[in-house]
Write an enzyme that holds these catalytic residues in place. Structure first.
Site, mmCIF file in Angstrom:
data_model
loop_
_atom_site.group_PDB
_atom_site.id
_atom_site.type_symbol
_atom_site.label_atom_id
_atom_site.label_comp_id
_atom_site.label_asym_id
_atom_site.label_seq_id
_atom_site.Cartn_x
_atom_site.Cartn_y
_atom_site.Cartn_z
ATOM 1 C CD GLU A 30 -2.473 1.897 0.552
ATOM 2 O OE1 GLU A 30 -3.231 1.156 -0.090
ATOM 3 O OE2 GLU A 30 -2.393 3.130 0.358
ATOM 4 N NE ARG A 104 -16.522 5.212 1.745
ATOM 5 C CZ ARG A 104 -16.356 4.595 0.568
ATOM 6 N NH1 ARG A 104 -15.230 4.013 0.281
ATOM 7 N NH2 ARG A 104 -17.319 4.588 -0.319
ATOM 8 C CE1 TYR A 210 -23.891 4.344 5.242
ATOM 9 C CE2 TYR A 210 -25.145 5.032 3.322
ATOM 10 C CZ TYR A 210 -23.955 4.641 3.891
ATOM 11 O OH TYR A 210 -22.823 4.557 3.118
HETATM 12 C C1 FAD Z 1 -20.209 8.372 -2.827
HETATM 13 C C2 FAD Z 1 -19.827 6.947 -2.887
HETATM 14 C C3 FAD Z 1 -20.524 6.034 -2.130
HETATM 15 C C4 FAD Z 1 -20.232 4.677 -2.207
HETATM 16 N N1 FAD Z 1 -20.947 3.812 -1.446
HETATM 17 C C5 FAD Z 1 -20.694 2.485 -1.528
HETATM 18 C C6 FAD Z 1 -21.445 1.566 -0.737
HETATM 19 O O1 FAD Z 1 -22.309 1.952 0.048
HETATM 20 N N2 FAD Z 1 -21.163 0.238 -0.857
HETATM 21 C C7 FAD Z 1 -20.194 -0.231 -1.710
HETATM 22 O O2 FAD Z 1 -20.001 -1.454 -1.790
HETATM 23 N N3 FAD Z 1 -19.459 0.643 -2.469
HETATM 24 C C8 FAD Z 1 -19.673 1.971 -2.392
HETATM 25 N N4 FAD Z 1 -18.933 2.850 -3.114
HETATM 26 C C9 FAD Z 1 -17.839 2.340 -3.973
HETATM 27 C C10 FAD Z 1 -16.585 2.037 -3.148
HETATM 28 O O3 FAD Z 1 -16.203 3.171 -2.407
HETATM 29 C C11 FAD Z 1 -15.434 1.609 -4.028
HETATM 30 O O4 FAD Z 1 -15.896 0.772 -5.048
HETATM 31 C C12 FAD Z 1 -14.387 0.855 -3.220
HETATM 32 O O5 FAD Z 1 -13.895 1.656 -2.181
HETATM 33 C C13 FAD Z 1 -13.246 0.406 -4.118
HETATM 34 O O6 FAD Z 1 -12.299 -0.282 -3.352
HETATM 35 P P1 FAD Z 1 -10.888 -0.649 -3.968
HETATM 36 O O7 FAD Z 1 -10.153 -1.366 -2.879
HETATM 37 O O8 FAD Z 1 -11.069 -1.313 -5.289
HETATM 38 O O9 FAD Z 1 -10.197 0.747 -4.277
HETATM 39 P P2 FAD Z 1 -9.753 1.907 -3.274
HETATM 40 O O10 FAD Z 1 -10.639 1.975 -2.105
HETATM 41 O O11 FAD Z 1 -9.606 3.129 -4.105
HETATM 42 O O12 FAD Z 1 -8.320 1.448 -2.743
HETATM 43 C C14 FAD Z 1 -7.188 1.504 -3.556
HETATM 44 C C15 FAD Z 1 -5.957 1.489 -2.654
HETATM 45 O O13 FAD Z 1 -4.807 1.400 -3.483
HETATM 46 C C16 FAD Z 1 -3.816 2.319 -3.012
HETATM 47 N N5 FAD Z 1 -2.973 2.661 -4.173
HETATM 48 C C17 FAD Z 1 -3.301 3.410 -5.240
HETATM 49 N N6 FAD Z 1 -2.269 3.495 -6.096
HETATM 50 C C18 FAD Z 1 -1.253 2.769 -5.550
HETATM 51 C C19 FAD Z 1 0.071 2.478 -5.979
HETATM 52 N N7 FAD Z 1 0.593 2.962 -7.139
HETATM 53 N N8 FAD Z 1 0.846 1.684 -5.174
HETATM 54 C C20 FAD Z 1 0.341 1.188 -3.996
HETATM 55 N N9 FAD Z 1 -0.898 1.454 -3.553
HETATM 56 C C21 FAD Z 1 -1.698 2.234 -4.325
HETATM 57 C C22 FAD Z 1 -4.636 3.488 -2.483
HETATM 58 O O14 FAD Z 1 -3.891 4.265 -1.580
HETATM 59 C C23 FAD Z 1 -5.806 2.772 -1.828
HETATM 60 O O15 FAD Z 1 -5.528 2.434 -0.501
HETATM 61 C C24 FAD Z 1 -19.196 4.216 -3.070
HETATM 62 C C25 FAD Z 1 -18.471 5.140 -3.820
HETATM 63 C C26 FAD Z 1 -18.783 6.487 -3.750
HETATM 64 C C27 FAD Z 1 -18.007 7.454 -4.592
#
Ligand code: FAD
Length: 388
Positions: A30, A104, A210
């Site tokens: 990370e 979160r 919520y």
């Molecule tokens: C307003 C809003 C409300 C939402 N509500 C919901 C909900 O109620 N329920 C639901 O299921 N989803 C919801 N979502 C969607 C959800 O937030 C995302 O789909 C989810 O957080 C994606 O998770 P992820 O782990 O794929 O990516 P991310 O959470 O973006 O995590 C990516 C990680 O990778 C790290 N990273 C990035 N680049 C690098 C790199 N080059 N090297 C090392 N590390 C790196 C970042 O620092 C981060 O920690 C919502 C989204 C929004 C915008």
């Protein structure tokens, strides 16, 4: 089999836990110096919570999560609930797992705490990948490298891994702008808001709110069309007065919630084109890195948790045949994730309809059968992503 997971968000952390449980040698890299999440809420539906419960996380989730009783679909002006769909005991009994609302940071922390510390490498920002034979080497900004048999890009919507695999790509501004706020419970006690998710739909916008953090705070997200803010950042501050101005004429409860924001953050919602494929030889993607979606189905994080479950099951079932496992991973996951991307985009239109015949038709349909009725939502909640 060593698996390097790049990204310690909800997708990457839960994938690593599921890979470890499947007997694989998984490590998370990370970029941030510690596991953090923005101050906002997240809904976790039974299709994802059952996978986390299987990891033994049920007690930790119950300690910080809120279990809502229902989901309300409401009208923007008079507050009439078109549908109040139960998501409490009834949903848990039918689908075998609860519906949760989390802050979160609480969810990210409980996932990170479940990972053996030596498997979480903080301060590792991926810059490049090198591939030699059947090994992949990740090169980080801090000078470190990590070799693996498989590398999984769980690095979010701005994925570096996606960029390295498939080239640069410009995100599209959807025209939607969102403000969020976290309201302390004592500020809004007088509103008597049910422990439920409330979705207020009106012309050119909607509001979802919520309870989170064990009921100590209300998470509120306000989305409007035709926004003039185009920056895609989770940390830019907005003005509460601007949000109130955009929600002029909305129900007093909506306006009272916005008026109670201690602060607000603004960001522009962007879209990315559907990827033709997710994997290339021994590198693949999961979560927002390959299927970012608008938030109108509340499924982005849930789908990233499902991705990790499917990947872990397939790698366990096909030891030594990573290319076949990745081909199958894409075959089982891509259609479902794409369906949810499309459903989220369709909900954006439905939630934001102007007053008039189309909106009336929507309201009648919601009142008659409802988006969240057991019959309509079963395909989503009943799915077990670990069964591949
Ligand atoms: C307003 C809003 C409300 C939402 N509500 C919901 C909900 O109620 N329920 C639901 O299921 N989803 C919801 N979502 C969607 C959800 O937030 C995302 O789909 C989810 O957080 C994606 O998770 P992820 O782990 O794929 O990516 P991310 O959470 O973006 O995590 C990516 C990680 O990778 C790290 N990273 C990035 N680049 C690098 C790199 N080059 N090297 C090392 N590390 C790196 C970042 O620092 C981060 O920690 C919502 C989204 C929004 C915008």
């Amino acid at each position: 089999m060593r698996v390097a997971v790049v990204g310690g968000g909800i997708g990457g952390l839960s994938a690593a836990l599921q890979l470890l449980k499947a007997g694989l040698d998984a490590h998370v890299y990370e970029q941030a110096p510690r596991i953090t999440e923005i101050g906002a809420g997240i809904q976790i539906s039974p299709n994802a919570s059952r996978l986390l419960h299987r990891l033994g996380l049920g007690p930790a989730m119950d300690a910080v999560g809120v279990r809502p009783l229902a989901v309300h679909q409401r009208r923007w002006d008079n507050g009439r609930t078109l549908q109040r769909a139960p998501v409490g005991r009834e949903v848990e009994a039918i689908f075998g797992a609860p519906y949760y609302h989390f802050h979160r940071a609480d969810l990210a922390t409980l996932l990170a705490d479940a990972l053996p510390p030596e498997r979480l490498h903080l301060g590792h920002k991926l810059l490049d990948l090198a591939r030699k034979g059947e090994r992949v080497t990740a090169c980080f900004e801090n000078g470190a490298t990590a070799e693996a048999d498989l590398l999984v890009g769980a690095d979010g919507i701005h994925s570096r891994v996606r960029h390295l695999l498939f080239g640069p790509e410009k995100p599209r501004f959807t025209g939607c702008v969102a403000w969020r706020g976290l309201v302390p419970a004592e500020r809004i006690k007088h509103l008597g808001i049910e422990v439920a998710s409330h979705n207020w739909m009106g012309p050119d916008g909607h509001v979802v709110h919520y309870w989170v953090a064990g009921g100590r705070m209300m998470n509120v997200v306000c989305v409007v069309e035709h926004g003039d803010w185009t920056k895609e950042s989770w940390t830019d501050r907005g003005e509460v007065a601007d949000v109130l101005a955009r929600y002029e004429g909305w129900h007093p409860t909506v306006r009272a919630l916005i008026g109670a924001f201690p602060e607000t953050f603004v960001w522009a919602l962007h879209d990315r084109a559907e990827l033709p494929r997710w994997s290339d030889r021994r590198v693949t993607l999961l979560g927002d890195a390959c299927h970012p979606m608008l938030p109108m189905m509340a499924q982005g994080a849930a789908q990233s948790i499902e991705d990790g479950a499917a990947l872990a099951s397939l790698l366990k079932a096909m030891p030594g045949d990573i290319p076949s496992a990745l081909a199958r991973y894409e075959a089982v996951r891509k259609p479902r994730a794409t369906k949810l991307q499309q459903a989220s985009a369709a909900n954006r239109k439905r939630f934001h309809l102007p007053d008039g015949p189309e909106q009336q038709k929507r309201d009648e349909a919601m009142a008659a059968s409802g988006d969240r009725s057991i019959a309509n939502i079963g395909w989503l909640y009943a799915h077990d992503a670990a069964v591949v």
